[in-house]
Scaffold this motif. Structure first.
Motif, PDB file in Angstrom:
ATOM      1  N   ASP A   1       0.833  -1.207   0.000  1.00 54.40           N
ATOM      2  CA  ASP A   1       0.000   0.000   0.000  1.00 54.40           C
ATOM      3  C   ASP A   1       0.869   1.258   0.000  1.00 54.40           C
ATOM      4  O   ASP A   1       0.635   2.192  -0.782  1.00 54.40           O
TER       5      ASP A   1
ATOM      6  N   ARG B  34      -6.750   1.387 -10.946  1.00 52.29           N
ATOM      7  CA  ARG B  34      -6.549  -0.031 -10.635  1.00 52.29           C
ATOM      8  C   ARG B  34      -6.316  -0.235  -9.145  1.00 52.29           C
ATOM      9  O   ARG B  34      -6.850  -1.189  -8.547  1.00 52.29           O
ATOM     10  N   ALA B  35      -5.533   0.645  -8.520  1.00 49.53           N
ATOM     11  CA  ALA B  35      -5.235   0.501  -7.096  1.00 49.53           C
ATOM     12  C   ALA B  35      -6.502   0.597  -6.265  1.00 49.53           C
ATOM     13  O   ALA B  35      -6.708  -0.178  -5.316  1.00 49.53           O
TER      14      ALA B  35
ATOM     15  N   ARG C 274     -13.740   5.996  -8.179  1.00 48.75           N
ATOM     16  CA  ARG C 274     -14.535   4.857  -7.733  1.00 48.75           C
ATOM     17  C   ARG C 274     -15.907   4.809  -8.413  1.00 48.75           C
ATOM     18  O   ARG C 274     -16.527   3.751  -8.485  1.00 48.75           O
TER      19      ARG C 274
ATOM     20  N   THR D 210       2.699   1.704  -3.279  1.00 46.63           N
ATOM     21  CA  THR D 210       1.782   2.124  -4.342  1.00 46.63           C
ATOM     22  C   THR D 210       1.491   3.609  -4.273  1.00 46.63           C
ATOM     23  O   THR D 210       1.566   4.319  -5.290  1.00 46.63           O
TER      24      THR D 210
ATOM     25  N   SER E 223      -9.600   0.004  -7.332  1.00 50.44           N
ATOM     26  CA  SER E 223     -10.499  -1.108  -7.634  1.00 50.44           C
ATOM     27  C   SER E 223     -10.088  -2.381  -6.911  1.00 50.44           C
ATOM     28  O   SER E 223     -10.935  -3.231  -6.609  1.00 50.44           O
ATOM     29  N   THR E 224      -8.786  -2.534  -6.625  1.00 48.26           N
ATOM     30  CA  THR E 224      -8.313  -3.722  -5.902  1.00 48.26           C
ATOM     31  C   THR E 224      -8.362  -3.535  -4.388  1.00 48.26           C
ATOM     32  O   THR E 224      -7.988  -4.443  -3.648  1.00 48.26           O
ATOM     33  N   ARG E 225      -8.805  -2.356  -3.952  1.00 47.64           N
ATOM     34  CA  ARG E 225      -8.943  -2.069  -2.524  1.00 47.64           C
ATOM     35  C   ARG E 225     -10.339  -1.517  -2.264  1.00 47.64           C
ATOM     36  O   ARG E 225     -10.509  -0.355  -1.878  1.00 47.64           O
ATOM     37  N   PRO E 226     -11.383  -2.331  -2.464  1.00 44.57           N
ATOM     38  CA  PRO E 226     -12.759  -1.832  -2.336  1.00 44.57           C
ATOM     39  C   PRO E 226     -13.100  -1.324  -0.940  1.00 44.57           C
ATOM     40  O   PRO E 226     -14.007  -0.507  -0.776  1.00 44.57           O
TER      41      PRO E 226
END
Length: 318
Positions: A63, A177-178, A254, A66, A180-183
């Motif tokens: 995290d 993308r980051a 989002r 990123t 979307s992979t961490r809802p």
């Protein structure tokens, strides 16, 4: 989708302040303003992170890496690339080239997600590109008679500008993308993490700015007019345009496709042009007026096309 649209418009409006505030800081430079604004943004981010202190313990090294990469691509690295491009090629060509960022980002976003058929997005993209070109063409008109840069330096500036376009496009794609992979990640927490790393990176890049002689405060020994102005503008830019803009953009990312978000970034040109005309105390030229109207039409058509596509998806899934 409506919430995402409002958030995207709020983000682009806050970012357009970056075109206004440098004109209000007296003898200080844009670099001085950036340093002050990231200091305030970093403090604001720490305040936000204090609210989310329990969630901080769940963050992974991935995290942090990123948000560090995203901060470099979309903020610090992008800022220094723009500055370097202007130093190399002058104040006209780089901003005109960087006006292509919304179009490039919209195309890249739709290439990846296929959120809308190309026949539906082609018209607003063309209108947006044409509007941006017409608005920025006035920069060339006002630059007539000014000293031109050597051809080799102009070429370097163009290459750096292309790299800057690549940086922000990569930021938009990777940030989407980051998230979307961490809802479960709160957009405010994500934005605070992002801007805190930006503040740290700005501190690390201070020697670069000093080497490039970007600081008027250092060059003139600190005795400059406009200290109160640069502090106030830094506060507004740091908490509003930087931290607030990142928060609004995270919410938009989002909620709406990047292809639409990229197109909405074009509205930043509308706000910036309006601010510029107010500062210069003049009405727009015919080309500026036509370009602004064309750009507004492109953004409006884009919103309409994506809204229709969203309605069709909802009806199809019901």
């Amino acid at each position: 989708m409506k919430g995402g649209l409002i958030a995207a418009i709020a983000a682009t409006f806050s970012w357009s302040l970056l075109y206004l505030l440098p004109n209000l800081i007296g003898e200080y430079s844009t670099f001085d303003l950036a340093v002050v604004s990231y200091a305030f943004a970093g403090l604001g981010s720490l305040g936000v992170l204090a609210r989310f202190r329990r969630q901080l313990t769940t963050l992974t090294l991935g995290d942090w890496l990123t948000v560090g990469l995203l901060g470099f691509l979309g903020y610090i690295g992008y800022f220094f690339l723009i500055t370097s491009a202007v130093i190399a090629a002058g104040p006209v060509i780089p901003p005109v080239m960087l006006g292509c960022v919304p179009i490039v980002l919209a195309i890249a976003g739709n290439l990846r997600s296929q959120a809308i058929p190309w026949r539906s997005i082609a018209a607003p993209l063309l209108l947006g590109a044409l509007g941006i070109m017409m608005v920025n063409a006035s920069s060339f008109e006002r630059a007539d008679g000014q000293a031109s840069q050597p051809a080799a330096m102009v070429l370097v500036g163009i290459l750096i500008s292309l790299l800057a376009i690549g940086f922000w496009t990569a930021f938009g794609l990777l940030n989407e993308r980051a998230l979307s992979t961490r809802p479960g990640m709160d957009p405010l927490l994500w934005s605070a993490l992002l801007i805190l790393t930006c503040s740290i990176e700005m501190a690390a890049f201070l020697p670069v700015g000093l080497y490039l002689k970007l600081s008027s405060f250092v060059s003139h020994g600190g005795a400059l007019k406009g200290t109160s102005a640069v502090l106030f503008c830094g506060l507004v830019q740091g908490l509003g345009a930087t931290l607030g803009g990142a928060w609004a953009w995270s919410i938009a990312t989002r909620s709406i496709p990047l292809a639409l978000g990229g197109q909405l970034i074009a509205s930043e040109t509308l706000y910036a042009t309006t601010f510029g005309l107010l500062i210069q105390h003049r009405w727009p030229s015919p080309l500026e007026a036509l370009g602004t109207a064309t750009l507004f039409l492109g953004v409006t058509v884009a919103i309409r096309q994506f809204y229709r596509a969203d309605q069709r998806r909802r009806q199809g899934s019901s």
